[in-house]
Design a protein around this motif. Structure first.
Motif, PDB file in Angstrom:
ATOM      1  N   UNK A  36      -7.628  -4.165 -12.641  1.00 59.16           N
ATOM      2  CA  UNK A  36      -7.872  -3.190 -11.575  1.00 59.16           C
ATOM      3  C   UNK A  36      -7.261  -1.860 -11.980  1.00 59.16           C
ATOM      4  N   UNK A  37      -7.942  -0.770 -11.686  1.00 60.28           N
ATOM      5  CA  UNK A  37      -7.447   0.550 -12.090  1.00 60.28           C
ATOM      6  C   UNK A  37      -6.695   1.268 -10.980  1.00 60.28           C
ATOM      7  N   UNK A  38      -6.766   0.774  -9.749  1.00 59.15           N
ATOM      8  CA  UNK A  38      -6.082   1.440  -8.635  1.00 59.15           C
ATOM      9  C   UNK A  38      -5.760   0.420  -7.550  1.00 59.15           C
ATOM     10  N   UNK A  39      -4.919   0.835  -6.617  1.00 58.97           N
ATOM     11  CA  UNK A  39      -4.610   0.011  -5.458  1.00 58.97           C
ATOM     12  C   UNK A  39      -3.479  -0.965  -5.678  1.00 58.97           C
ATOM     13  N   UNK A  40      -3.324  -1.859  -4.718  1.00 66.32           N
ATOM     14  CA  UNK A  40      -2.242  -2.840  -4.720  1.00 66.32           C
ATOM     15  C   UNK A  40      -2.211  -3.668  -5.997  1.00 66.32           C
ATOM     16  N   UNK A  41      -3.383  -4.003  -6.511  1.00 69.50           N
ATOM     17  CA  UNK A  41      -3.458  -4.877  -7.678  1.00 69.50           C
ATOM     18  C   UNK A  41      -3.717  -4.110  -8.970  1.00 69.50           C
ATOM     19  N   UNK A  89       0.796  -1.215   0.000  1.00 68.16           N
ATOM     20  CA  UNK A  89       0.000   0.000   0.000  1.00 68.16           C
ATOM     21  C   UNK A  89       0.831   1.268   0.000  1.00 68.16           C
ATOM     22  N   UNK A  90       2.038   1.206   0.490  1.00 70.52           N
ATOM     23  CA  UNK A  90       2.921   2.371   0.501  1.00 70.52           C
ATOM     24  C   UNK A  90       3.724   2.490  -0.780  1.00 70.52           C
ATOM     25  N   UNK A  91       3.408   1.642  -1.774  1.00 72.16           N
ATOM     26  CA  UNK A  91       4.093   1.625  -3.069  1.00 72.16           C
ATOM     27  C   UNK A  91       5.592   1.321  -2.948  1.00 72.16           C
ATOM     28  N   UNK A 151      -5.676  -8.618 -13.257  1.00 74.67           N
ATOM     29  CA  UNK A 151      -7.017  -9.195 -13.277  1.00 74.67           C
ATOM     30  C   UNK A 151      -7.218  -9.826 -11.903  1.00 74.67           C
ATOM     31  N   UNK A 152      -8.304  -9.513 -11.231  1.00 71.41           N
ATOM     32  CA  UNK A 152      -8.511 -10.080  -9.896  1.00 71.41           C
ATOM     33  C   UNK A 152      -9.874 -10.751  -9.793  1.00 71.41           C
ATOM     34  N   UNK A 153      -9.916 -11.795  -8.960  1.00 69.77           N
ATOM     35  CA  UNK A 153     -11.150 -12.511  -8.668  1.00 69.77           C
ATOM     36  C   UNK A 153     -11.204 -12.712  -7.158  1.00 69.77           C
TER      37      UNK A 153
END
Length: 181
Positions: free
Chosen positions: A154-159, A29-31, A163-165
């Motif tokens: 995903x357009x933002x965040x950790x992922x 999360x802190x990149x 592609x997430x499920x």
């Protein structure tokens, strides 16, 4: 699935041996870049657990050791998105190291980066817990065929970019065994 003693030490050694001087593809999360060893350890726990799940304890661990020997001989060559083949099914194990041991599996997501997405591949989500230096636990939580991945990333965040499920949308791991029988 639990790994202790010699099996856990072998997994940790393989994680050290396959660590490259390249950036981790997943950021927190802190990149900041995550620990490459920690990422590799999770992957090795997952590979060993996945092979055992598919082929049984003795044959599975033997396959894991054989695959690692081949891959460690040429660390810079990827696996092409195939960690195992069972019958006609190509399998890619996706393992996450669970930092909060009591975190419910339902809170996690299978993540597949675009370069990891391959036609006719089944992805297996595995959660790994590091209990101690030589004590690991792996839980196979679900499976997803490539055709069941979402169309967009995903357009933002950790992922971001993956592609997430969510785990609740994954198929039961027993479906993988039925498909490979």
């Amino acid at each position: 699935m639990e790994f202790t003693g010699t099996a856990a030490e072998l997994i940790a050694e393989n994680a050290r041996e396959c660590t490259l001087d390249t950036a981790s593809k997943i950021k927190d999360g802190n990149e900041k870049q995550t620990s490459k060893f920690r990422s590799n350890l999770a992957g090795q726990i997952g590979e060993a657990a996945g092979q055992i799940y598919l082929h049984g304890p003795v044959a599975g661990m033997a396959r894991y050791c054989t695959e690692r020997k081949v891959r460690n001989a040429d660390k810079y060559r990827g696996d092409g998105g195939v960690d195992a083949v069972a019958g006609a099914v190509k399998v890619d194990f996706k393992t996450t190291l669970r930092f909060a041991k009591n975190a419910a599996p339902e809170k996690f997501r299978l993540a597949v980066r675009p370069h990891e997405r391959h036609t006719d591949t089944t992805y297996v989500m595995i959660l790994a817990d590091k209990i101690g230096y030589d004590h690991f636990i792996a839980t196979i939580v679900g499976v997803c065929h490539e055709s069941d991945l979402p169309a967009t990333t995903e357009s933002a965040g950790t992922f971001r970019g993956a592609y997430t499920v969510p785990v609740p949308r994954l198929s039961s791991p027993s479906n993988l065994l039925e498909a490979t029988a």
